[in-house]
Design a protein around this motif. Structure first.
Motif, PDB file in Angstrom:
ATOM      1  N   LEU A 376       1.170   6.022  -7.320  1.00  0.00           N
ATOM      2  CA  LEU A 376       0.134   7.317  -7.227  1.00  0.00           C
ATOM      3  C   LEU A 376       0.639   8.438  -7.597  1.00  0.00           C
ATOM      4  O   LEU A 376      -0.062   9.217  -7.890  1.00  0.00           O
ATOM      5  CB  LEU A 376      -0.057   7.272  -6.232  1.00  0.00           C
ATOM      6  CG  LEU A 376      -1.227   8.285  -5.036  1.00  0.00           C
ATOM      7  CD1 LEU A 376      -2.726   7.932  -5.829  1.00  0.00           C
ATOM      8  CD2 LEU A 376      -1.305   8.401  -4.060  1.00  0.00           C
ATOM      9  N   CYS A 379      -0.127   8.667 -10.992  1.00  0.00           N
ATOM     10  CA  CYS A 379      -0.900   9.039 -11.055  1.00  0.00           C
ATOM     11  C   CYS A 379      -1.964  10.515 -10.771  1.00  0.00           C
ATOM     12  O   CYS A 379      -2.193  10.894 -11.588  1.00  0.00           O
ATOM     13  CB  CYS A 379      -2.037   7.844 -10.184  1.00  0.00           C
ATOM     14  SG  CYS A 379      -3.916   7.832 -10.621  1.00  0.00           S
ATOM     15  N   ASP A 380      -1.371  10.918 -10.250  1.00  0.00           N
ATOM     16  CA  ASP A 380      -1.769  11.898  -9.467  1.00  0.00           C
ATOM     17  C   ASP A 380      -1.290  13.087 -10.241  1.00  0.00           C
ATOM     18  O   ASP A 380      -1.414  14.409 -10.468  1.00  0.00           O
ATOM     19  CB  ASP A 380      -1.429  12.388  -7.902  1.00  0.00           C
ATOM     20  CG  ASP A 380      -1.685  11.858  -6.992  1.00  0.00           C
ATOM     21  OD1 ASP A 380      -2.872  11.249  -7.434  1.00  0.00           O
ATOM     22  OD2 ASP A 380      -1.673  11.782  -5.965  1.00  0.00           O
ATOM     23  N   ARG A 392      -6.450  16.527  -4.548  1.00  0.00           N
ATOM     24  CA  ARG A 392      -7.135  15.417  -4.020  1.00  0.00           C
ATOM     25  C   ARG A 392      -7.781  16.368  -3.182  1.00  0.00           C
ATOM     26  O   ARG A 392      -9.127  16.224  -2.996  1.00  0.00           O
ATOM     27  CB  ARG A 392      -5.549  15.033  -3.123  1.00  0.00           C
ATOM     28  CG  ARG A 392      -6.815  13.747  -2.494  1.00  0.00           C
ATOM     29  CD  ARG A 392      -6.236  12.429  -2.215  1.00  0.00           C
ATOM     30  NE  ARG A 392      -6.144  11.639  -3.870  1.00  0.00           N
ATOM     31  CZ  ARG A 392      -4.720  11.555  -3.954  1.00  0.00           C
ATOM     32  NH1 ARG A 392      -3.747  12.155  -3.880  1.00  0.00           N
ATOM     33  NH2 ARG A 392      -4.839  10.886  -5.213  1.00  0.00           N
ATOM     34  N   TYR A 437      -7.218   2.711 -14.065  1.00  0.00           N
ATOM     35  CA  TYR A 437      -7.505   3.292 -12.532  1.00  0.00           C
ATOM     36  C   TYR A 437      -8.551   2.351 -11.952  1.00  0.00           C
ATOM     37  O   TYR A 437      -8.998   1.197 -12.371  1.00  0.00           O
ATOM     38  CB  TYR A 437      -8.017   4.246 -12.681  1.00  0.00           C
ATOM     39  CG  TYR A 437      -9.719   4.502 -13.763  1.00  0.00           C
ATOM     40  CD1 TYR A 437     -10.551   4.507 -13.424  1.00  0.00           C
ATOM     41  CD2 TYR A 437      -8.991   4.800 -14.589  1.00  0.00           C
ATOM     42  CE1 TYR A 437     -11.260   4.721 -14.104  1.00  0.00           C
ATOM     43  CE2 TYR A 437      -9.803   5.163 -15.888  1.00  0.00           C
ATOM     44  CZ  TYR A 437     -11.065   5.423 -15.037  1.00  0.00           C
ATOM     45  OH  TYR A 437     -12.050   5.413 -16.194  1.00  0.00           O
ATOM     46  N   THR A 478       0.028  -0.889  -5.479  1.00  0.00           N
ATOM     47  CA  THR A 478      -0.472   0.383  -5.988  1.00  0.00           C
ATOM     48  C   THR A 478      -1.727   0.731  -5.938  1.00  0.00           C
ATOM     49  O   THR A 478      -2.739   1.572  -5.266  1.00  0.00           O
ATOM     50  CB  THR A 478       0.796   1.476  -6.893  1.00  0.00           C
ATOM     51  OG1 THR A 478       0.062   0.631  -7.819  1.00  0.00           O
ATOM     52  CG2 THR A 478       1.913   1.534  -5.828  1.00  0.00           C
ATOM     53  N   ILE A 480      -2.684   0.683  -8.697  1.00  0.00           N
ATOM     54  CA  ILE A 480      -3.229   1.634  -9.585  1.00  0.00           C
ATOM     55  C   ILE A 480      -2.843   0.925 -10.993  1.00  0.00           C
ATOM     56  O   ILE A 480      -1.005   0.261 -10.645  1.00  0.00           O
ATOM     57  CB  ILE A 480      -2.980   3.034 -10.257  1.00  0.00           C
ATOM     58  CG1 ILE A 480      -2.892   3.269  -9.072  1.00  0.00           C
ATOM     59  CG2 ILE A 480      -2.814   3.869 -10.964  1.00  0.00           C
ATOM     60  CD1 ILE A 480      -1.952   5.040  -8.197  1.00  0.00           C
ATOM     61  N   TYR A 610       3.587   5.579  -2.624  1.00  0.00           N
ATOM     62  CA  TYR A 610       2.808   5.964  -2.293  1.00  0.00           C
ATOM     63  C   TYR A 610       1.672   5.239  -3.287  1.00  0.00           C
ATOM     64  O   TYR A 610       1.616   4.831  -4.518  1.00  0.00           O
ATOM     65  CB  TYR A 610       2.138   7.088  -1.803  1.00  0.00           C
ATOM     66  CG  TYR A 610       2.346   7.750  -1.002  1.00  0.00           C
ATOM     67  CD1 TYR A 610       1.328   7.569   0.164  1.00  0.00           C
ATOM     68  CD2 TYR A 610       3.835   8.489  -0.454  1.00  0.00           C
ATOM     69  CE1 TYR A 610       1.683   8.236   1.560  1.00  0.00           C
ATOM     70  CE2 TYR A 610       4.093   8.841   0.484  1.00  0.00           C
ATOM     71  CZ  TYR A 610       3.419   8.588   1.660  1.00  0.00           C
ATOM     72  OH  TYR A 610       4.188   9.179   2.770  1.00  0.00           O
ATOM     73  N   GLY A 611       0.589   4.659  -2.926  1.00  0.00           N
ATOM     74  CA  GLY A 611      -0.535   3.838  -3.657  1.00  0.00           C
ATOM     75  C   GLY A 611      -1.696   3.952  -2.926  1.00  0.00           C
ATOM     76  O   GLY A 611      -1.821   4.798  -2.003  1.00  0.00           O
ATOM     77  N   TYR A 612      -3.028   3.392  -3.251  1.00  0.00           N
ATOM     78  CA  TYR A 612      -4.047   2.953  -2.422  1.00  0.00           C
ATOM     79  C   TYR A 612      -3.898   1.584  -1.295  1.00  0.00           C
ATOM     80  O   TYR A 612      -3.183   0.980  -1.722  1.00  0.00           O
ATOM     81  CB  TYR A 612      -5.155   3.073  -3.107  1.00  0.00           C
ATOM     82  CG  TYR A 612      -5.707   4.381  -4.035  1.00  0.00           C
ATOM     83  CD1 TYR A 612      -5.888   5.559  -3.482  1.00  0.00           C
ATOM     84  CD2 TYR A 612      -5.559   3.851  -5.585  1.00  0.00           C
ATOM     85  CE1 TYR A 612      -6.013   6.576  -4.199  1.00  0.00           C
ATOM     86  CE2 TYR A 612      -4.933   5.293  -6.462  1.00  0.00           C
ATOM     87  CZ  TYR A 612      -5.650   6.089  -6.088  1.00  0.00           C
ATOM     88  OH  TYR A 612      -5.946   7.691  -6.510  1.00  0.00           O
ATOM     89  N   TYR A 625      -9.090   4.283  -0.940  1.00  0.00           N
ATOM     90  CA  TYR A 625      -8.377   5.177  -1.526  1.00  0.00           C
ATOM     91  C   TYR A 625      -8.002   6.850  -1.358  1.00  0.00           C
ATOM     92  O   TYR A 625      -7.011   7.932  -1.272  1.00  0.00           O
ATOM     93  CB  TYR A 625      -9.208   6.256  -2.795  1.00  0.00           C
ATOM     94  CG  TYR A 625     -10.649   5.147  -3.948  1.00  0.00           C
ATOM     95  CD1 TYR A 625      -9.311   5.120  -5.092  1.00  0.00           C
ATOM     96  CD2 TYR A 625     -11.677   5.147  -3.160  1.00  0.00           C
ATOM     97  CE1 TYR A 625     -10.492   3.997  -5.843  1.00  0.00           C
ATOM     98  CE2 TYR A 625     -12.053   3.782  -4.020  1.00  0.00           C
ATOM     99  CZ  TYR A 625     -11.890   3.403  -5.851  1.00  0.00           C
ATOM    100  OH  TYR A 625     -11.862   2.633  -6.780  1.00  0.00           O
ATOM    101  N   PRO A 627      -4.913   7.247   0.494  1.00  0.00           N
ATOM    102  CA  PRO A 627      -3.274   7.142  -0.131  1.00  0.00           C
ATOM    103  C   PRO A 627      -2.108   6.725   1.212  1.00  0.00           C
ATOM    104  O   PRO A 627      -2.326   7.307   2.602  1.00  0.00           O
ATOM    105  CB  PRO A 627      -2.448   8.608  -0.556  1.00  0.00           C
ATOM    106  CG  PRO A 627      -4.120   9.229  -1.483  1.00  0.00           C
ATOM    107  CD  PRO A 627      -4.902   9.027   0.008  1.00  0.00           C
TER     108      PRO A 627
END
Length: 667
Positions: A376, A379-380, A392, A437, A478, A480, A610-612, A625, A627
């Motif tokens: 994450l 991704c962020d 976010r 994603y 994660t 992702i 971190y992930g979803y 979604y 985190p």
């Protein structure tokens, strides 16, 4: 038709596809004395075989980009892999429990190639089968390979022994066959001087048939990278490494900071730029598109960039395709003006290089293994389409309870499809070229037999979905995925195929960012001779010069250049360059080493991953979604993880070899 690459040609011609490389190393039956060595290098076939073995040592455990069994250093704080018992191998790697083969085989492979190249450099002579020019070029290639292997060793192991120029006389006593580590600066300077010698006899360009042989630019670019590393905090005035010594107590890492090292690195990068051979690749703007190659999504209007052509603006380019095509096989090596060094397309099996990496990223419905993805944090890291940082909380506040794209909103949120979470909307083009994603479309269009209609599909990672959380390791902890290196046609099932990818070991965008980074660290002015002594570079922290390097990288990506206040502040620009490298060079085996040379790894590599929430099903999709820490992806960092260890067998054989700090010495 795609060009065939020289490593394939050399290996095929020498029979190395059918005989083991270790057997080929036993060529002593050809040269039991000096006269036999000369016979080897008076035969074109034997000479090509000899050089093929040297090239072969750049493969397997010395690949830049590939599967984790061979290129484990691709996985810094931005990526992960899940195979090997729900990520057990990943956790071992992230805790510094390095697999024996990772560090043992890379070491032995490199020194085998160094030995072979040294024999060629010191034995091949003019006046025989080859013209003087041919001899010079063969030696230059061998010299490049030898110096490149030292570069790979330096990145992994830090200070390493520089072997005698004429090779090792194995008739010497055991004591005289032991070699200590040289200092970090000595190894970097050796690489620099050797690459200058190689560059003098290497051509500026290669034809299609020889595209994977080194060029002058490849030699000078490797030199620039070695000097940049020597200038970086890990090797430049690092008192933390005072404990890293040779067998006689000599400190191997410079204890006094030298700003001039940054100037040398900047000048070396400028040498590459001044060749006027390389430029950033750009794809033309597309007003109409197809499923595989959609019409260009125009970046938000910017008065400074929207109405100008590249490199001053993005009016005539497709930023998404300009980045994506560099890696996914659409762009042939000979067509890529950005590529400086490559091993070609010879990693097309499922165990080694870019093809293996791609298949591990692809969903199972496409014959992939769905076990390589992104954190994450990565991704962020991608900015918004207008260049603002991703936020976010701001996005959640903006869309409130309407966080999923509705069918009626698809045109507004391109390239997102219906039911996609709006955190993924309006992100910079490199995001869509790199991040798979949840809800991204996998086109998989090469399938000729499609009984399950498994092409052009949205893939969601909710629990219970085909690619969601399952027992075993074919899912993404994660939530992702990873899209970089994947071609829109790639499909390993239903009659499809995964398209060959050209491995890019060094490219021009990296050189530009290196140049900017080195200039930013300067407070004084320096006059540094060019690589060939024909001119002198005036090197200083010139904001305009730094901007000339950074601006085209960002504009090619469809995002605005930094504001002047960023350029004016050294710390702010340093952080921005680090961020840019994280985005631009994702999965190119850079960040693992960047974090270490910057000494950022103790913080960045030790952060909780971190992930979803992959436990959530589609019925409660919004909760997915949120985190959360990913328990399967634990990580840590300690002093020993700056450098790879030397294995026990090497320490036993070489009594003058010392272990890297933090690793057991087996005394």
């Amino acid at each position: 038709m795609k060009a065939k690459y020289i490593i394939i040609i050399l290996l095929a011609g020498s029979g190395l596809f059918t005989n083991s490389c270790k057997d080929y190393l036993n060529v002593e039956h050809y040269f039991n004395d000096r006269q036999s060595e000369e016979r080897i290098f008076n035969s074109r076939d034997y000479t090509e075989q000899w050089l093929a073995y040297c090239y072969n040592q750049l493969l397997n455990y010395n690949l830049e980009i590939g599967h984790k069994n061979f290129t484990v250093s691709n996985y810094a704080d931005d990526m992960f892999y899940n195979e090997g018992g729900n990520g057990a191998d990943y956790r071992r790697f992230k805790f510094g429990e390095y697999d024996y083969n990772w560090y043992k085989d890379s070491w032995s492979q490199s020194y085998a190639g160094i030995r072979q190249a040294s024999v060629m450099i010191n034995t091949m002579a003019e006046g025989g089968t080859f013209s003087d020019k041919e001899v010079a070029q063969y030696k230059a290639e061998a010299r490049f390979i030898r110096a490149y292997l030292y570069w790979l060793l330096l990145r992994k192991y830090g200070p390493v022994p520089i072997m005698p120029e004429k090779g090792v006389d194995y008739d010497l006593t055991y004591d005289k066959l032991s070699y200590p580590r040289n200092t970090y600066d000595e190894v970097a300077d050796f690489i620099s001087s050797e690459m200058v010698l190689a560059a003098k006899d290497l051509p500026l360009k290669r034809d299609n048939r020889n595209i994977a042989r080194p060029t002058r630019g490849a030699a000078l670019a490797t030199r620039a990278k070695a000097l940049l590393y020597a200038a970086s905090p890990l090797a430049n005035g690092n008192t933390e490494m005072a404990i890293f010594t040779d067998s006689e107590g000599k400190v191997l890492i410079s204890q006094q900071y030298s700003e001039e090292k940054w100037a040398r690195a900047a000048a070396a990068a400028k040498d590459v730029m001044d060749l006027n051979v390389y430029k950033l690749y750009t794809a033309e703007i597309k007003n109409k598109g197809t499923t595989d190659y959609p019409a260009t999504i125009i970046p938000p209007y910017n008065p400074k960039y929207s109405n100008k052509n590249f490199p001053e603006g993005w009016a005539n380019i497709d930023p998404f395709e300009s980045y994506r095509a560099l890696f996914n096989g659409d762009l042939y090596a000979a067509e890529n003006p950005e590529m400086i060094f490559t091993r070609g397309e010879n990693q097309t099996d499922q165990e080694h290089g870019v093809i293996a990496l791609t298949r591990h990223q692809m969903p199972q419905m496409a014959g992939g293994w769905n076990c390589h993805g992104l954190t994450l944090k990565q991704c962020d890291a991608y900015d918004m389409s207008d260049g603002r940082p991703f936020n976010r909380a701001e996005i959640l506040a903006k869309y409130g309870s309407n966080m999923f794209v509705q069918s009626s909103e698809v045109d507004q949120f391109k390239p997102l499809k219906a039911n996609v979470w709006k955190e993924f909307a309006n992100r910079e083009p490199r995001f869509y070229a790199s991040v798979a994603y949840s809800g991204a479309v996998w086109t998989m269009s090469s399938a000729t037999n499609d009984p399950g209609n498994n092409t052009n599909k949205q893939v969601f990672y909710y629990r219970g979905e085909n690619e969601g959380r399952v027992n075993g390791d074919r899912w993404l902890p994660t939530g992702i995925g990873m899209m970089k290196y994947v071609n829109p046609k790639d499909n390993a099932s239903n009659g499809g195929n995964i398209y060959p990818k050209v491995e890019i070991a060094i490219r021009y965008a990296d050189i530009l960012l290196m140049y900017a980074e080195a200039l930013n660290e300067l407070s004084g002015s320096y006059n540094i001779p060019s690589w060939d002594g024909t001119t002198t570079h005036a090197i200083s922290r010139d904001i305009n010069e730094i901007g000339k390097a950074i601006s085209p990288v960002r504009i090619r990506a469809g995002v605005p250049d930094y504001e002047m206040q960023v350029y004016a502040d050294r710390n702010s620009l340093r952080n921005s360059i680090k961020h840019e490298r994280q985005i631009e060079l994702l999965a190119e085996n850079q960040r693992y080493y960047d974090l270490r040379r910057w000494k950022d790894a103790p913080v960045e590599e030790a952060k909780q991953i971190y992930g979803y929430n992959t436990l959530i099903t589609k019925g409660n999709a919004a909760l997915f979604y949120s985190p959360i820490p990913v328990p399967l992806l634990q990580t840590a960092f300690s002093l020993k993880m700056y450098f790879w260890p030397i294995d026990w067998d090497e320490l036993r054989k070489n009594k003058r070899m010392t272990q890297a700090p933090g690793w057991p010495s087996f005394d």
